[in-house]
Motif scaffolding. Structure first.
Motif, mmCIF file in Angstrom:
data_model
loop_
_atom_site.group_PDB
_atom_site.id
_atom_site.type_symbol
_atom_site.label_atom_id
_atom_site.label_comp_id
_atom_site.label_asym_id
_atom_site.label_seq_id
_atom_site.Cartn_x
_atom_site.Cartn_y
_atom_site.Cartn_z
ATOM 1 N N GLN A 137 16.736 13.446 4.999
ATOM 2 C CA GLN A 137 15.922 13.321 3.802
ATOM 3 C C GLN A 137 14.925 12.165 3.929
ATOM 4 O O GLN A 137 13.770 12.269 3.495
ATOM 5 C CB GLN A 137 16.808 13.110 2.569
ATOM 6 C CG GLN A 137 17.594 14.335 2.135
ATOM 7 C CD GLN A 137 18.854 14.552 2.974
ATOM 8 O OE1 GLN A 137 19.237 13.696 3.785
ATOM 9 N NE2 GLN A 137 19.506 15.689 2.761
ATOM 10 N N LYS A 138 15.359 11.065 4.532
ATOM 11 C CA LYS A 138 14.453 9.935 4.718
ATOM 12 C C LYS A 138 13.301 10.302 5.650
ATOM 13 O O LYS A 138 12.150 9.924 5.414
ATOM 14 C CB LYS A 138 15.205 8.726 5.281
ATOM 15 C CG LYS A 138 16.113 8.032 4.290
ATOM 16 C CD LYS A 138 16.757 6.831 4.956
ATOM 17 C CE LYS A 138 17.806 6.191 4.052
ATOM 18 N NZ LYS A 138 18.474 5.061 4.716
ATOM 19 N N TYR A 139 13.622 11.024 6.723
ATOM 20 C CA TYR A 139 12.558 11.394 7.656
ATOM 21 C C TYR A 139 11.567 12.355 6.993
ATOM 22 O O TYR A 139 10.354 12.237 7.194
ATOM 23 C CB TYR A 139 13.142 12.010 8.931
ATOM 24 C CG TYR A 139 12.073 12.302 9.970
ATOM 25 C CD1 TYR A 139 11.310 11.267 10.503
ATOM 26 C CD2 TYR A 139 11.809 13.593 10.376
ATOM 27 C CE1 TYR A 139 10.313 11.520 11.430
ATOM 28 C CE2 TYR A 139 10.811 13.862 11.305
ATOM 29 C CZ TYR A 139 10.068 12.819 11.830
ATOM 30 O OH TYR A 139 9.068 13.073 12.738
ATOM 31 N N GLU A 140 12.067 13.263 6.192
ATOM 32 C CA GLU A 140 11.154 14.148 5.462
ATOM 33 C C GLU A 140 10.320 13.352 4.461
ATOM 34 O O GLU A 140 9.153 13.664 4.225
ATOM 35 C CB GLU A 140 11.943 15.254 4.751
ATOM 36 C CG GLU A 140 12.489 16.308 5.695
ATOM 37 C CD GLU A 140 11.407 16.900 6.591
ATOM 38 O OE1 GLU A 140 10.345 17.317 6.063
ATOM 39 O OE2 GLU A 140 11.602 16.936 7.824
ATOM 40 N N GLY A 141 10.928 12.314 3.875
ATOM 41 C CA GLY A 141 10.178 11.443 2.976
ATOM 42 C C GLY A 141 9.056 10.724 3.707
ATOM 43 O O GLY A 141 7.942 10.589 3.186
ATOM 44 N N LEU A 142 9.338 10.252 4.918
ATOM 45 C CA LEU A 142 8.308 9.635 5.749
ATOM 46 C C LEU A 142 7.165 10.609 6.005
ATOM 47 O O LEU A 142 5.984 10.249 5.900
ATOM 48 C CB LEU A 142 8.907 9.187 7.074
ATOM 49 C CG LEU A 142 7.902 8.954 8.216
ATOM 50 C CD1 LEU A 142 7.161 7.652 8.015
ATOM 51 C CD2 LEU A 142 8.560 8.996 9.574
ATOM 52 N N LEU A 202 0.835 -1.196 0.000
ATOM 53 C CA LEU A 202 0.000 0.000 0.000
ATOM 54 C C LEU A 202 0.874 1.252 0.000
ATOM 55 O O LEU A 202 0.678 2.163 -0.824
ATOM 56 C CB LEU A 202 -0.915 -0.009 1.230
ATOM 57 C CG LEU A 202 -1.730 1.260 1.481
ATOM 58 C CD1 LEU A 202 -2.729 1.502 0.354
ATOM 59 C CD2 LEU A 202 -2.448 1.165 2.837
ATOM 60 N N CYS A 203 1.830 1.308 0.899
ATOM 61 C CA CYS A 203 2.686 2.497 0.992
ATOM 62 C C CYS A 203 3.545 2.679 -0.247
ATOM 63 O O CYS A 203 3.762 3.811 -0.705
ATOM 64 C CB CYS A 203 3.565 2.415 2.244
ATOM 65 S SG CYS A 203 2.677 2.777 3.771
ATOM 66 N N LYS A 204 4.031 1.586 -0.804
ATOM 67 C CA LYS A 204 4.857 1.698 -2.010
ATOM 68 C C LYS A 204 4.041 2.214 -3.193
ATOM 69 O O LYS A 204 4.528 3.032 -3.979
ATOM 70 C CB LYS A 204 5.492 0.338 -2.333
ATOM 71 C CG LYS A 204 6.585 -0.061 -1.345
ATOM 72 C CD LYS A 204 7.114 -1.465 -1.591
ATOM 73 C CE LYS A 204 7.870 -1.584 -2.880
ATOM 74 N NZ LYS A 204 8.558 -2.886 -3.017
ATOM 75 N N ASN A 205 2.805 1.759 -3.309
ATOM 76 C CA ASN A 205 1.953 2.255 -4.387
ATOM 77 C C ASN A 205 1.588 3.718 -4.193
ATOM 78 O O ASN A 205 1.621 4.507 -5.149
ATOM 79 C CB ASN A 205 0.685 1.402 -4.487
ATOM 80 C CG ASN A 205 0.874 0.149 -5.322
ATOM 81 O OD1 ASN A 205 1.133 0.225 -6.518
ATOM 82 N ND2 ASN A 205 0.750 -1.005 -4.695
ATOM 83 N N VAL A 206 1.232 4.086 -2.967
ATOM 84 C CA VAL A 206 0.890 5.484 -2.684
ATOM 85 C C VAL A 206 2.104 6.382 -2.929
ATOM 86 O O VAL A 206 1.987 7.452 -3.535
ATOM 87 C CB VAL A 206 0.380 5.640 -1.238
ATOM 88 C CG1 VAL A 206 0.266 7.112 -0.846
ATOM 89 C CG2 VAL A 206 -0.977 4.954 -1.083
ATOM 90 N N LYS A 207 3.252 5.940 -2.500
ATOM 91 C CA LYS A 207 4.486 6.709 -2.717
ATOM 92 C C LYS A 207 4.752 6.896 -4.205
ATOM 93 O O LYS A 207 5.026 8.019 -4.666
ATOM 94 C CB LYS A 207 5.665 5.980 -2.064
ATOM 95 C CG LYS A 207 7.034 6.556 -2.397
ATOM 96 C CD LYS A 207 8.139 5.608 -1.978
ATOM 97 C CE LYS A 207 9.425 5.898 -2.732
ATOM 98 N NZ LYS A 207 10.466 4.880 -2.480
ATOM 99 N N ASN A 208 4.657 5.823 -4.980
ATOM 100 C CA ASN A 208 4.926 5.922 -6.412
ATOM 101 C C ASN A 208 3.941 6.851 -7.105
ATOM 102 O O ASN A 208 4.322 7.657 -7.958
ATOM 103 C CB ASN A 208 4.872 4.536 -7.038
ATOM 104 C CG ASN A 208 5.183 4.557 -8.525
ATOM 105 O OD1 ASN A 208 6.276 4.915 -8.932
ATOM 106 N ND2 ASN A 208 4.201 4.219 -9.338
ATOM 107 N N PHE A 240 12.365 8.313 0.240
ATOM 108 C CA PHE A 240 12.136 7.289 1.261
ATOM 109 C C PHE A 240 12.215 5.933 0.567
ATOM 110 O O PHE A 240 11.220 5.429 0.058
ATOM 111 C CB PHE A 240 10.756 7.527 1.879
ATOM 112 C CG PHE A 240 10.456 6.755 3.138
ATOM 113 C CD1 PHE A 240 11.458 6.160 3.891
ATOM 114 C CD2 PHE A 240 9.148 6.621 3.583
ATOM 115 C CE1 PHE A 240 11.172 5.470 5.049
ATOM 116 C CE2 PHE A 240 8.836 5.931 4.737
ATOM 117 C CZ PHE A 240 9.850 5.356 5.471
ATOM 118 N N PRO A 241 13.415 5.316 0.502
ATOM 119 C CA PRO A 241 13.600 4.076 -0.258
ATOM 120 C C PRO A 241 12.650 2.966 0.187
ATOM 121 O O PRO A 241 12.266 2.881 1.360
ATOM 122 C CB PRO A 241 15.059 3.706 0.039
ATOM 123 C CG PRO A 241 15.710 4.995 0.414
ATOM 124 C CD PRO A 241 14.669 5.786 1.128
ATOM 125 N N SER A 242 12.309 2.106 -0.739
ATOM 126 C CA SER A 242 11.370 1.019 -0.456
ATOM 127 C C SER A 242 11.851 0.118 0.675
ATOM 128 O O SER A 242 11.047 -0.365 1.482
ATOM 129 C CB SER A 242 11.145 0.182 -1.723
ATOM 130 O OG SER A 242 10.489 0.942 -2.709
#
Length: 337
Positions: free
Chosen positions: A288-293, A209-215, A226-228
């Motif tokens: 950057q990862k935390y901002e991606g989250l 779900l999160c990977k699809n929403v992110k993409n 925010f890497p997979s």
């Protein structure tokens, strides 16, 4: 089939679809493509005097890959060389032999040969050698993109006792900074599989779900660094009972995913205390990862509200839909067949 459900509820239908595993034929083609690339590498590297083994790592063997986005990670392992933890049982019993070869030297040679072979054997494909850790090959006759990751074995303390491959690590090359990095891809897979079993398949649904929403958010022009791998590692720490509720109340997976990401959004200290499943590093090791989250969390908030409105007349016509109300609806909703 989810495709035939919630046909008049587009957000609900999207959510249900985004949680599903891709079909078996799609996965089969992904694996067959990686095996085909591996066979070409095996022939070429054997001719060059390099003995190799292959393993898949990442989202495909874990079954959290998503259609049209996930590539296949092919570990290409020089089996003539390994590193080992000197404190392990086998090391202390004298089972290993010293060598003058180094990880960096072995991996640089393997990388250089693999690059040559792929360019030679796939002249119509795009062979991108600019990546630090992987050679990316795509297009041409390949039906899926494949990331070839040069590596060699690392026998950890646990592996020397258990002889289980899940406990065995690898070293991979970072070509950009010329260093060898330890990695534990099989332990990552094993531990997420264990958590997913407890969660009644809810953990993998949340990851997809999160990977699809992110993409989809990225395709809409948003930036989500925010890497997979880190998405999966973060959701590993979800409330498993909340995810397991999705076995009957399917939208409960969305409810728990939203709740947990929202908690981390508002509690950076907790977020930055979390470790990846294999225990090798903290998940949020860059800002950057935390901002991606945080960006992903907002996207999931929006989805949760829209899905909840489709499930509740009261929310649909309410003036102010809260996330707490949305979660309560999602946790109690049964989507019709």
């Amino acid at each position: 089939m989810w495709q035939k459900r919630a046909t008049d509820q587009p957000y609900t239908r999207y959510c249900l679809g985004a949680m599903q595993e891709v079909d078996q034929d799609y996965t089969r083609i992904s694996i067959e493509t990686a095996e085909r690339v591996g066979q070409q590498l095996l022939e070429g590297l054997t001719t060059a005097g390099i003995s190799v083994q292959f393993r898949l790592q990442g989202s495909v063997p874990l079954n959290v890959h998503i259609r049209g986005v996930s590539d296949v990670d092919l570990l290409t392992i020089d089996s003539s060389f390994l590193r080992y933890d000197t404190g392990g049982l086998m090391a202390r019993s004298g089972s290993y032999y010293p060598t003058d070869r180094t990880s960096l030297g072995v991996l640089q040679t393997l990388r250089a040969e693999a690059e040559k072979i792929l360019k030679l054997r796939y002249p119509a494909a795009t062979v991108d050698t600019s990546g630090g850790k992987a050679i990316a090959i795509s297009s041409g006759s390949l039906r899926r993109p494949v990331d070839v990751v040069p590596s060699h074995w690392y026998d950890t303390v646990d592996y020397q006792s258990s002889n289980l491959e899940r406990d065995r690590g690898v070293y991979i090359l970072d070509k950009k900074v010329l260093t060898a990095i330890s990695n534990y891809p099989f332990l990552h897979i094993y531990r997420i599989e264990q958590q997913d079993a407890v969660a009644g398949t809810g953990l993998k649904k949340a990851i997809r779900l999160c990977k699809n929403v992110k993409n989809d958010a990225i395709e809409d022009g948003k930036t989500i660094n925010f890497p997979s791998f880190d998405v999966a590692s973060t959701l590993y720490h979800c409330n498993l009972a909340g995810l397991k509720a999705g076995a009957y109340y399917e939208l409960a997976v969305l409810a728990e995913t939203q709740r947990f990401l929202d908690e981390l959004y508002h509690n950076s200290e907790k977020a930055k205390s979390l470790w990846v499943p294999d225990g090798s590093r903290r998940i949020f090791d860059t800002d950057q990862k935390y901002e991606g989250l945080r960006t992903l969390s907002i996207e999931i908030d929006d989805l949760a509200k829209e899905v909840a409105k489709e499930q509740s007349v009261r929310l649909r016509y309410g003036s102010d839909v809260s996330l707490d109300d949305s979660r309560r609806v999602l946790m109690e909703s049964v989507v019709g067949s």
